[in-house]
Write a protein that holds these residues in place. Structure first.
Motif, PDB file in Angstrom:
ATOM      1  N   GLY A 180      37.808  34.422  32.368  1.00 27.70           N
ATOM      2  CA  GLY A 180      38.837  35.340  32.858  1.00 27.70           C
ATOM      3  C   GLY A 180      39.702  34.659  33.893  1.00 27.70           C
ATOM      4  N   ALA A 181      39.950  35.375  34.996  1.00 19.18           N
ATOM      5  CA  ALA A 181      40.743  34.787  36.077  1.00 19.18           C
ATOM      6  C   ALA A 181      39.858  33.972  37.011  1.00 19.18           C
ATOM      7  CB  ALA A 181      41.445  35.885  36.858  1.00 19.18           C
TER       8      ALA A 181
ATOM      9  N   HIS B 297      35.290  32.799  28.088  1.00 14.00           N
ATOM     10  CA  HIS B 297      35.077  34.244  27.920  1.00 14.00           C
ATOM     11  C   HIS B 297      36.070  34.993  28.805  1.00 14.00           C
ATOM     12  CE1 HIS B 297      32.880  38.094  27.870  1.00 14.00           C
ATOM     13  NE2 HIS B 297      32.278  37.626  26.793  1.00 14.00           N
ATOM     14  N   PRO B 298      36.525  36.180  28.361  1.00 14.14           N
ATOM     15  CA  PRO B 298      37.530  36.894  29.166  1.00 14.14           C
ATOM     16  C   PRO B 298      36.993  37.509  30.463  1.00 14.14           C
ATOM     17  CG  PRO B 298      36.984  38.160  27.189  1.00 14.14           C
ATOM     18  CD  PRO B 298      36.316  36.826  27.052  1.00 14.14           C
ATOM     19  N   LEU B 299      35.672  37.680  30.586  1.00 15.17           N
ATOM     20  CA  LEU B 299      35.151  38.343  31.793  1.00 15.17           C
ATOM     21  C   LEU B 299      34.737  37.337  32.868  1.00 15.17           C
ATOM     22  CD1 LEU B 299      32.983  41.216  30.253  1.00 15.17           C
ATOM     23  CD2 LEU B 299      35.282  41.372  31.212  1.00 15.17           C
ATOM     24  N   GLU B 300      35.092  37.652  34.107  1.00  8.66           N
ATOM     25  CA  GLU B 300      34.731  36.776  35.224  1.00  8.66           C
ATOM     26  C   GLU B 300      33.220  36.824  35.455  1.00  8.66           C
ATOM     27  OE1 GLU B 300      37.370  37.555  38.691  1.00  8.66           O
ATOM     28  OE2 GLU B 300      38.711  38.285  37.142  1.00  8.66           O
ATOM     29  N   GLY B 301      32.645  35.671  35.646  1.00  5.24           N
ATOM     30  CA  GLY B 301      31.196  35.599  35.860  1.00  5.24           C
ATOM     31  C   GLY B 301      30.411  35.442  34.567  1.00  5.24           C
TER      32      GLY B 301
END
Lengths: 161, 306
Positions: free
Chosen positions: B136-137, B113-117
């Protein structure tokens, strides 16, 4: 007038009158009183009567803020959240003008819904049904919060409350 | 190994930080046991009847395929969310709802998924184990585990002298790997252009033997050279990118003074960081590294589902 009842000023001192029953939060770092109210969820729409003093002289801190909340006994858990920005805050619980309990705040291990994560790519800033959650610890002498979702660490907590 | 649910050591795999050194070594040992199955030399049905869902909200080829290969080699089935289905999710359904629905269909979910967490949040909404395949990162723990497995198999983990080269600022692969390497007795050299240095606050959090270096100064000493891609989009203009990236390309000439036993790793895909002339040298291990993703993911799936 009510205001005059609350705040009495002589040439040397600014005095906030005693409350009948409720919570007094003392030794708040100067300028942080409004943030303390925000942490406690007290806003202009709340029913509690609040008196507040800012930048008053303090032998312990130089200057300090004080908040008195009439008619509300705030839970220990809520009060401990104050330690995020006021680690030296002291709490007096008052009944019938008498202090019934006095204690210092303690850092909570985890806080929810209080701090916004500064990482805009963190899931806690998305439209998902999610509350921010930070783990709290002390590094050196600094209170540090770490986002439980993305791991972002912050020390300037007051900017994200 | 027992199939009892009570033996389950791990509930989800979200971050490499939640694993101790012993946990990591345990997973690497399990992976070694599955290697022959991963190569197709042995047949296993230990996950027969189990279903894995690949939920990839970002493109991925090798991670998704490697999970699919791992699950199928163990006798399990895989269902994938197609591009169209992902776009319908993007139109409105929350990740929380998607996870709640899909976790009723399958036994394990692999999420990118692109979002962290996102993986952590998914685990809070899932009835079944969540495996983070990159958020994400943030974290990509199975990549870190396969990197460690490669180092253990092809070189040595304890006492390893490793140089991490390229984009150390933004690479989640590098960040996770460094944190894991500090659990072992390793010496870590950081080789990067100044603007892609490992962030100071990241270094401050680390304990261990870590220092910045130039590759030419340490090439004779290191056991592992871990190369990452320098991404064009990180630079303000293309000329700056060309200038920097050109000096971080590994060729056979770069390796003239290297130890016999040096291994070169890369999380792939590569662009031009490693010249193709290096592929046939004894140092190259990046394709083996990509293969090791299968036994590592088999071990993780087995541990989460047994």
């Amino acid at each position: 007038m009510k205001d005059k009842d609350c705040f009495k000023q002589d040439r040397k001192h600014l005095v906030i009158s005693k409350i009948r029953s409720g919570t007094v939060i003392d030794h708040i770092p100067p300028g942080m009183a409004l943030l303390v109210l925000k942490i406690l969820g007290i806003s202009p729409g709340s029913k509690e009567a609040v008196s507040m003093a800012m930048n008053v002289p303090s032998s312990k801190m130089g200057k300090k803020d004080i908040v008195k909340v009439e008619g509300k006994f705030i839970s220990d858990e809520e009060l401990n959240r104050i330690s995020l920005i006021a680690p030296e805050a002291t709490i007096n619980l008052v009944e019938d003008f008498e202090i019934t309990r006095k204690f210092a705040v303690e850092l909570p291990e985890v806080v929810e819904k209080i701090i916004s994560c500064p990482n805009q790519n963190c899931i806690s800033n998305s439209k998902e049904p999610i509350n921010s959650r930070f783990k709290i610890f002390v590094v050196g002498k600094k209170v540090t919060a770490k986002c439980d979702y993305c791991g972002k660490k912050i020390t300037n907590l007051e900017e994200y409350i | 190994m027992s199939a009892s649910k009570n033996d389950r050591k791990f509930k989800h795999l979200i971050s490499i930080d939640e694993l101790s050194k012993d946990d990591i070594l345990y997973i690497l040992d399990r992976a070694a046991e599955f290697e022959d199955v991963a190569k197709g030399k042995k047949v296993s049905k230990v996950l027969e009847g189990r279903i894995l869902a690949n939920l990839f909200f970002e493109p991925s080829t090798r991670t998704r395929m490697s999970f699919e290969a791992a699950m199928k080699r163990l006798g399990g089935c895989v269902i994938n969310m197609t591009d169209t289905e992902i776009s319908s999710v993007a139109k409105g359904e929350s990740l929380a709802d998607t996870i709640r629905v899909v976790s009723n269909y399958v036994d394990v979910i692999v999420l990118r998924h692109p979002l962290e967490g996102a993986a952590k949040f998914a685990s809070e909404n899932s009835k079944v184990p969540i495996i983070n395949a990159g958020d994400g990162a943030g974290q990509h723990p199975t990549q870190t585990l396969l990197d460690l497995y490669t180092i253990q198999k092809e070189s040595r983990l304890d006492g390893c002298r490793i140089a991490l080269m390229g984009d150390l600022k933004y690479s989640r692969t590098v960040h996770s790997l460094i944190r894991a390497l500090t659990l072992f007795r390793t010496k870590i050299y950081l080789v990067s252009p100044p603007m892609l240095r490992l962030p100071d606050d990241f270094i401050d959090d680390l304990s261990g033997d870590i220092q910045e270096a130039e590759l030419e100064d340490i090439i004779e000493e290191i056991d592992v050279l871990y190369v990452t891609r320098i991404q064009k989009e990180r630079f303000p203009d293309e000329e700056e990118y060309r200038k920097v990236s050109g000096s971080y390309i590994i060729t056979s000439k770069t390796l003239e003074r290297a130890r016999e036993s040096l291994i070169i790793m890369h999380p792939l895909p590569r662009v031009n960081e490693i010249g193709t002339d290096v592929d046939r040298l004894r140092f190259a291990r990046y394709f083996e590294q990509a293969f090791y993703g299968v036994p590592i993911r088999m071990a993780i799936l087995f541990e989460l589902l047994k």
